[in-house]
Design a protein around this motif. Structure first.
Motif, PDB file in Angstrom:
ATOM      1  N   UNK A 231      35.111  90.984  72.544  1.00 20.18           N
ATOM      2  CA  UNK A 231      33.642  90.856  73.289  1.00 20.18           C
ATOM      3  C   UNK A 231      32.840  91.559  72.695  1.00 20.18           C
ATOM      4  N   UNK A 232      31.690  91.392  72.689  1.00 19.95           N
ATOM      5  CA  UNK A 232      30.705  92.281  72.007  1.00 19.95           C
ATOM      6  C   UNK A 232      30.528  93.598  72.920  1.00 19.95           C
ATOM      7  N   UNK A 234      27.856  95.010  72.867  1.00 19.15           N
ATOM      8  CA  UNK A 234      26.394  94.971  73.471  1.00 19.15           C
ATOM      9  C   UNK A 234      25.759  96.239  72.943  1.00 19.15           C
ATOM     10  N   UNK A 237      25.286  93.964  66.675  1.00 21.68           N
ATOM     11  CA  UNK A 237      25.932  92.801  66.346  1.00 21.68           C
ATOM     12  C   UNK A 237      27.220  93.329  65.426  1.00 21.68           C
TER      13      UNK A 237
ATOM     14  N   UNK B  62      26.914  83.282  67.221  1.00 20.01           N
ATOM     15  CA  UNK B  62      27.303  84.619  68.216  1.00 20.01           C
ATOM     16  C   UNK B  62      25.987  85.304  68.440  1.00 20.01           C
ATOM     17  N   UNK B  64      24.790  89.084  70.141  1.00 18.50           N
ATOM     18  CA  UNK B  64      25.247  90.686  70.377  1.00 18.50           C
ATOM     19  C   UNK B  64      25.597  91.111  71.390  1.00 18.50           C
ATOM     20  N   UNK B  65      25.020  90.380  72.779  1.00 23.13           N
ATOM     21  CA  UNK B  65      25.220  90.636  74.152  1.00 23.13           C
ATOM     22  C   UNK B  65      26.197  89.821  74.614  1.00 23.13           C
ATOM     23  N   UNK B  66      26.106  88.370  74.472  1.00 24.17           N
ATOM     24  CA  UNK B  66      26.672  87.341  75.091  1.00 24.17           C
ATOM     25  C   UNK B  66      28.242  87.020  74.383  1.00 24.17           C
ATOM     26  N   UNK B  67      28.237  87.436  73.141  1.00 25.75           N
ATOM     27  CA  UNK B  67      29.334  86.957  72.213  1.00 25.75           C
ATOM     28  C   UNK B  67      29.124  85.583  71.646  1.00 25.75           C
ATOM     29  N   UNK B 110      14.443  78.294  84.633  1.00 25.59           N
ATOM     30  CA  UNK B 110      15.119  77.241  83.744  1.00 25.59           C
ATOM     31  C   UNK B 110      15.530  78.064  82.517  1.00 25.59           C
ATOM     32  N   UNK B 131      16.022  80.192  92.114  1.00 27.00           N
ATOM     33  CA  UNK B 131      17.179  79.453  91.712  1.00 27.00           C
ATOM     34  C   UNK B 131      17.278  79.277  90.261  1.00 27.00           C
ATOM     35  N   UNK B 133      18.397  77.395  86.766  1.00 22.84           N
ATOM     36  CA  UNK B 133      18.957  76.067  86.230  1.00 22.84           C
ATOM     37  C   UNK B 133      19.300  76.385  84.841  1.00 22.84           C
ATOM     38  N   UNK B 134      20.395  75.884  84.655  1.00 21.06           N
ATOM     39  CA  UNK B 134      21.061  76.142  83.216  1.00 21.06           C
ATOM     40  C   UNK B 134      20.460  74.622  82.556  1.00 21.06           C
ATOM     41  N   UNK B 179      20.453  90.352  69.023  1.00 19.36           N
ATOM     42  CA  UNK B 179      20.484  89.634  67.885  1.00 19.36           C
ATOM     43  C   UNK B 179      21.315  88.447  68.049  1.00 19.36           C
ATOM     44  N   UNK B 180      20.864  87.300  67.403  1.00 16.85           N
ATOM     45  CA  UNK B 180      21.790  86.098  67.397  1.00 16.85           C
ATOM     46  C   UNK B 180      22.197  85.609  65.792  1.00 16.85           C
ATOM     47  N   UNK B 181      23.408  85.475  65.506  1.00 12.45           N
ATOM     48  CA  UNK B 181      23.877  85.075  64.213  1.00 12.45           C
ATOM     49  C   UNK B 181      23.941  83.530  64.243  1.00 12.45           C
TER      50      UNK B 181
END
Lengths: 278, 278
Positions: A231-232, A234, A237, B62, B64-67, B110, B131, B133-134, B179-181
């Motif tokens: 898991x990151x 956080x 990266x 990936x 950096x927060x959510x993995x 959303x 609410x 919504x995904x 960050x996102x890779x």
């Protein structure tokens, strides 16, 4: 009196796991339902056990199709007090619960993101144009289903029974071999008698790639890892927390020695528990 | 003419990564937009590159927060042809896009599940009863925002600009260092010139815990793993596919030797590519 927090409301698979635990641990107990405290999120259920509102929290940790439950992994890492008391594996079968008489009448489907994901192929095939709405639990959407004849929810057969709603299709999960592993978490100190052990560690800062050293600690002793999940942190990266499962009790001398050595090559090492799986 | 598939519609962070790739690879190119093919899901974007509809697919791997992005990992494992051509790292900042004039007028939010998750604390604090919504992408909800004054979407600033919608709050992501890779995938054979390499393997059946042997292959040679991520095989609980990143080119003699040995201790070994990160 032991009180149990779980990802609710009643009718979730986590409730089924929590009931299973109570029946195993206290076979003579009466009034199971009065001991069950549903919480709307995994993190709230875990916090309730952490701060003493309840003795035990039961949460999902891993599904055979969808993989690790990241919210549980992240909460476990943040917890200072909780230890895994037991693991419980349950088969998962999803039902499409709706008051609609046929599939073409359905306009929205509600479920937990894992519930939606586990039925994705079925949904793509049978309800391709229906709006999918993610909820905090598999049963949250049942209230909407009760009121709206064009709504459906993906949940357990037990949920349909509790909410007195009809099942239109069952089972609808894409893979028939679908199992979820749940963890029973409590503040009781870890036993040394378990058959399985779990730990987690972060690596020293500015050494993001230094995973080889901790792995070598296990490999050198031929200690088999049954699971490794990252898991990151956080923080940035490329920095990870590693969760490791080992099919050995924590007082196995070989494993104990590995833990000592692991201290020196990790930044933060947490023993998450030694426990039985049932 | 190179055509690029990405997780669309226009305005997603993946589109920004795809544009970055085009600008780096073809700095003299004109008419970038005509080369960009949005797809509604990650798996559809990857399939488009796999079957030749497009040359390239750009997908998130990936955050950096959510993995790890599990859909991308699972699709990469299933792909027979695609190789990683390049990795791109982008900073992520989310905006709350809505026509509502104040937060209390908002009834639904959303976003892509990763977007919701990355703003979870902000949502809990500022919009606790709304609410969530995904949707399949961060921008899908913008159509609803255009029509419904009580709706909001979490997406990029660029998305607000493209859809000509106002931003009420920015940034709202819980961690400023977000960050996102992204991976650029194509059917071009893997280069041996990259600075980073990725591979994935499954373990021999009925040996679910035998992870120590493949890890020993790397550890013995002091090859550092910069990342290890596991995904379920979906066959049975406790069987995994491992994704490994190594900060070395594939033609490094040490690494090449490790790959040969890895063949004998894994069931299925895939070289996912050797590439640069930018």
């Amino acid at each position: 009196m032991t009180m149990i927090a779980y990802l609710g409301p009643a009718g979730t698979f986590t409730e089924m796991a929590a009931l299973r635990y109570l029946q195993l641990k206290y076979p003579d107990l009466e009034h199971y339902p009065s001991r069950m405290c549903p919480y709307p999120t995994i993190s709230q259920a875990i916090k309730a056990a952490e701060n003493g509102e309840v003795e035990i929290a039961v949460v999902p940790i891993e599904n055979s199709i969808q993989g690790g439950v990241t919210m549980t992994l992240d909460s476990l890492w943040q917890s200072e007090l909780l230890q895994i008391q037991q693991a419980i594996v349950l088969p998962i079968a999803h039902a499409l619960i709706t008051r609609a008489e046929k599939l073409t009448d359905i306009k929205t489907v509600y479920s937990h993101p894992q519930g939606l994901a586990q039925c994705q192929q079925w949904l793509d095939q049978h309800l391709p144009t229906v709006q999918q709405i993610a909820t905090d639990s598999t049963t949250e959407g049942l209230h909407t289903v009760a009121e709206d004849i064009t709504a459906a929810a993906i949940a357990s057969e037990r949920a349909a029974e509790i909410y007195n709603l009809p099942i239109l299709e069952f089972p609808i999960n894409d893979q028939p071999d679908n199992f979820t592993r749940f963890l029973v978490l409590g503040r009781t100190a870890t036993t040394t008698q378990g058959t399985h052990s779990s730990l987690a560690f972060s690596l020293k800062r500015n050494m993001p790639g230094a995973l080889v050293k901790p792995l070598l600690v296990f490999a050198d002793r031929q200690i088999n890892l049954s699971r490794i999940e990252s898991r990151p942190t956080k923080r940035s990266l490329g920095e990870y927390i590693f969760f490791i499962d080992i099919d050995a009790p924590i007082d196995d001398p070989n494993f104990y020695e590995a833990l000592q050595e692991l201290q020196s090559v990790t930044e933060n090492l947490k023993i998450l528990g030694s426990y039985e799986v049932c």
